[in-house]
Design a protein around this motif. Structure first.
Motif, PDB file in Angstrom:
ATOM      1  N   LEU A  61       0.892  -1.272   0.081  1.00 54.58           N
ATOM      2  CA  LEU A  61       0.044  -0.167   0.396  1.00 54.58           C
ATOM      3  C   LEU A  61       0.371   1.505   0.374  1.00 54.58           C
ATOM      4  CD1 LEU A  61      -2.705   1.063   1.248  1.00 54.58           C
ATOM      5  CD2 LEU A  61      -1.816   1.772   2.360  1.00 54.58           C
ATOM      6  N   GLY A  62       1.636   0.958   0.814  1.00 46.93           N
ATOM      7  CA  GLY A  62       3.215   2.517   0.487  1.00 46.93           C
ATOM      8  C   GLY A  62       3.545   2.366   0.063  1.00 46.93           C
ATOM      9  N   THR A  63       3.432   1.440  -1.434  1.00 50.42           N
ATOM     10  CA  THR A  63       4.461   1.997  -2.711  1.00 50.42           C
ATOM     11  C   THR A  63       3.634   1.772  -3.899  1.00 50.42           C
ATOM     12  OG1 THR A  63       4.530  -0.374  -3.079  1.00 50.42           O
ATOM     13  CG2 THR A  63       6.740   0.121  -1.422  1.00 50.42           C
ATOM     14  N   VAL A  64       2.416   2.148  -3.965  1.00 45.04           N
ATOM     15  CA  VAL A  64       1.133   2.357  -4.604  1.00 45.04           C
ATOM     16  C   VAL A  64       1.416   3.580  -5.432  1.00 45.04           C
ATOM     17  CG1 VAL A  64      -1.816   2.573  -4.966  1.00 45.04           C
ATOM     18  CG2 VAL A  64      -0.353   0.841  -4.424  1.00 45.04           C
ATOM     19  N   PHE A  65       2.003   5.191  -4.565  1.00 51.13           N
ATOM     20  CA  PHE A  65       1.938   6.250  -5.087  1.00 51.13           C
ATOM     21  C   PHE A  65       3.396   6.586  -5.339  1.00 51.13           C
ATOM     22  CE2 PHE A  65      -2.109   6.248  -2.487  1.00 51.13           C
ATOM     23  CZ  PHE A  65      -2.723   6.990  -3.637  1.00 51.13           C
ATOM     24  N   SER A  66       4.471   5.721  -5.616  1.00 46.49           N
ATOM     25  CA  SER A  66       5.730   5.513  -5.662  1.00 46.49           C
ATOM     26  C   SER A  66       5.718   6.075  -6.645  1.00 46.49           C
ATOM     27  CB  SER A  66       6.166   4.691  -5.507  1.00 46.49           C
ATOM     28  OG  SER A  66       6.142   3.340  -6.017  1.00 46.49           O
ATOM     29  N   THR A  67       5.770   5.909  -8.058  1.00 45.17           N
ATOM     30  CA  THR A  67       5.413   6.122  -9.521  1.00 45.17           C
ATOM     31  C   THR A  67       4.941   7.712  -9.447  1.00 45.17           C
ATOM     32  OG1 THR A  67       3.875   5.362 -10.277  1.00 45.17           O
ATOM     33  CG2 THR A  67       5.491   3.838 -10.185  1.00 45.17           C
ATOM     34  N   ILE A  68       4.449   8.456  -8.295  1.00 39.88           N
ATOM     35  CA  ILE A  68       3.355   9.712  -8.788  1.00 39.88           C
ATOM     36  C   ILE A  68       4.366  10.719  -8.140  1.00 39.88           C
ATOM     37  CG2 ILE A  68       1.602  10.826  -8.383  1.00 39.88           C
ATOM     38  CD1 ILE A  68      -0.308   8.132  -8.881  1.00 39.88           C
ATOM     39  N   PRO A  69       5.359  12.069  -8.326  1.00 44.39           N
ATOM     40  CA  PRO A  69       5.100  12.593  -7.695  1.00 44.39           C
ATOM     41  C   PRO A  69       4.727  13.944  -6.607  1.00 44.39           C
ATOM     42  CG  PRO A  69       5.400  14.100  -9.589  1.00 44.39           C
ATOM     43  CD  PRO A  69       4.754  11.982  -9.648  1.00 44.39           C
ATOM     44  N   ARG A  70       2.887  13.619  -6.985  1.00 45.53           N
ATOM     45  CA  ARG A  70       2.185  14.735  -6.397  1.00 45.53           C
ATOM     46  C   ARG A  70       1.369  14.196  -6.471  1.00 45.53           C
ATOM     47  NH1 ARG A  70       5.060  17.426  -9.610  1.00 45.53           N
ATOM     48  NH2 ARG A  70       6.478  18.630  -8.565  1.00 45.53           N
ATOM     49  N   ILE A  71       0.425  14.796  -5.381  1.00 44.93           N
ATOM     50  CA  ILE A  71      -1.115  14.156  -5.700  1.00 44.93           C
ATOM     51  C   ILE A  71      -2.183  16.165  -5.908  1.00 44.93           C
ATOM     52  CG2 ILE A  71      -3.543  13.320  -5.258  1.00 44.93           C
ATOM     53  CD1 ILE A  71      -0.832  11.474  -5.541  1.00 44.93           C
ATOM     54  N   ASN A  72      -2.493  16.628  -6.606  1.00 39.00           N
ATOM     55  CA  ASN A  72      -2.735  17.724  -6.509  1.00 39.00           C
ATOM     56  C   ASN A  72      -4.146  18.415  -6.628  1.00 39.00           C
ATOM     57  OD1 ASN A  72      -0.330  18.813  -8.401  1.00 39.00           O
ATOM     58  ND2 ASN A  72      -1.112  17.547 -10.350  1.00 39.00           N
ATOM     59  N   LYS A  73      -4.092  19.494  -6.429  1.00 34.33           N
ATOM     60  CA  LYS A  73      -5.421  20.179  -5.463  1.00 34.33           C
ATOM     61  C   LYS A  73      -6.573  20.179  -6.975  1.00 34.33           C
ATOM     62  CE  LYS A  73      -7.901  24.574  -4.128  1.00 34.33           C
ATOM     63  NZ  LYS A  73      -7.742  25.607  -3.895  1.00 34.33           N
ATOM     64  N   GLY A  74      -7.876  19.372  -6.430  1.00 34.01           N
ATOM     65  CA  GLY A  74      -8.743  18.334  -7.184  1.00 34.01           C
ATOM     66  C   GLY A  74      -8.660  17.264  -7.559  1.00 34.01           C
ATOM     67  N   ASP A  75      -7.830  16.954  -7.902  1.00 32.42           N
ATOM     68  CA  ASP A  75      -6.802  15.521  -7.672  1.00 32.42           C
ATOM     69  C   ASP A  75      -8.472  14.461  -7.252  1.00 32.42           C
ATOM     70  OD1 ASP A  75      -5.372  15.657  -9.857  1.00 32.42           O
ATOM     71  OD2 ASP A  75      -3.473  14.888  -8.534  1.00 32.42           O
ATOM     72  N   LYS A  76      -8.506  13.407  -8.127  1.00 37.66           N
ATOM     73  CA  LYS A  76      -9.782  12.581  -7.310  1.00 37.66           C
ATOM     74  C   LYS A  76      -8.716  10.975  -7.467  1.00 37.66           C
ATOM     75  CE  LYS A  76     -14.143   9.926  -8.217  1.00 37.66           C
ATOM     76  NZ  LYS A  76     -15.056   9.531  -9.643  1.00 37.66           N
ATOM     77  N   VAL A  77      -8.828  10.504  -6.311  1.00 32.14           N
ATOM     78  CA  VAL A  77      -8.346   9.358  -5.865  1.00 32.14           C
ATOM     79  C   VAL A  77      -9.203   8.389  -5.648  1.00 32.14           C
ATOM     80  CG1 VAL A  77      -6.553   8.034  -4.642  1.00 32.14           C
ATOM     81  CG2 VAL A  77      -5.971  10.205  -4.722  1.00 32.14           C
ATOM     82  N   VAL A  78      -9.432   7.469  -5.463  1.00 25.69           N
ATOM     83  CA  VAL A  78     -10.496   5.994  -5.261  1.00 25.69           C
ATOM     84  C   VAL A  78      -9.809   4.505  -4.946  1.00 25.69           C
ATOM     85  CG1 VAL A  78     -12.416   5.277  -6.534  1.00 25.69           C
ATOM     86  CG2 VAL A  78     -12.218   7.011  -7.007  1.00 25.69           C
TER      87      VAL A  78
END
Length: 172
Positions: A133-150
């Protein structure tokens, strides 16, 4: 293929990721959509062929700063964390970012919420799933304002699927 004995704990890990920030009694509106701070959430969702209902919507903080508006979907409405985490079936966590955060900070916040909502024994027993779970976002530098995560928990495959703005970004 995940070990079948992880299924209940994985549901608890997924639910624990946001339950500390989500007031389960919030957002019990009767309209077909609930809007909080300009972000809309449908009152129903389908995950893995199972119909879910909106259980609540609340704001959540990362590093003590309001960062997202979070919704939690379950097969039926629940009023306690224990009832929500032990409820069988699919689950969905959906959130919109209200500010830009690093993917690392988001990942750390999710892991911290898991630690806060499961026993140390459960956390240790599921360390591999938690690390994934901790590595899922490792390929993305940031989550931007307005982004939708499911984040969808799919019990039929004992897996958790992550999407960002409609694009699959990982699975555990």
């Amino acid at each position: 293929m995940p070990n079948a004995c992880l299924r209940p704990s994985r549901r608890q890990l997924l639910a624990g990721a946001v339950l500390s920030a989500l007031a389960l009694q919030a957002g019990t509106a009767t309209a077909s959509e609930v809007t909080v701070d300009g972000y809309s959430f449908t009152e129903a969702a389908t995950v893995g062929g199972q119909n879910l209902v909106l259980n609540g919507v609340a704001s959540s903080s990362i590093l003590s700063t309001r960062s997202s508006i979070v919704a939690f979907y379950l097969a039926s409405k629940q009023k306690t964390t224990e009832a929500a985490t032990t409820l069988k079936g699919a689950k969905r966590i959906q959130f919109y970012m209200v500010r830009t955060v690093s993917a690392r900070d988001l990942s750390n916040a999710l892991l911290d919420r898991i630690r806060q909502n499961v026993s140390p024994e459960e956390f240790r027993a599921n360390i591999i799933a938690t690390a994934q779970l901790g590595t899922v976002f490792s390929t993305i530098p940031r989550i931007n304002k307005g982004d939708k995560v499911v984040i969808d928990y799919l019990p039929a495959t004992a897996s958790t699927e992550f999407t960002l703005n409609g694009q699959k970004i990982g699975e555990t």
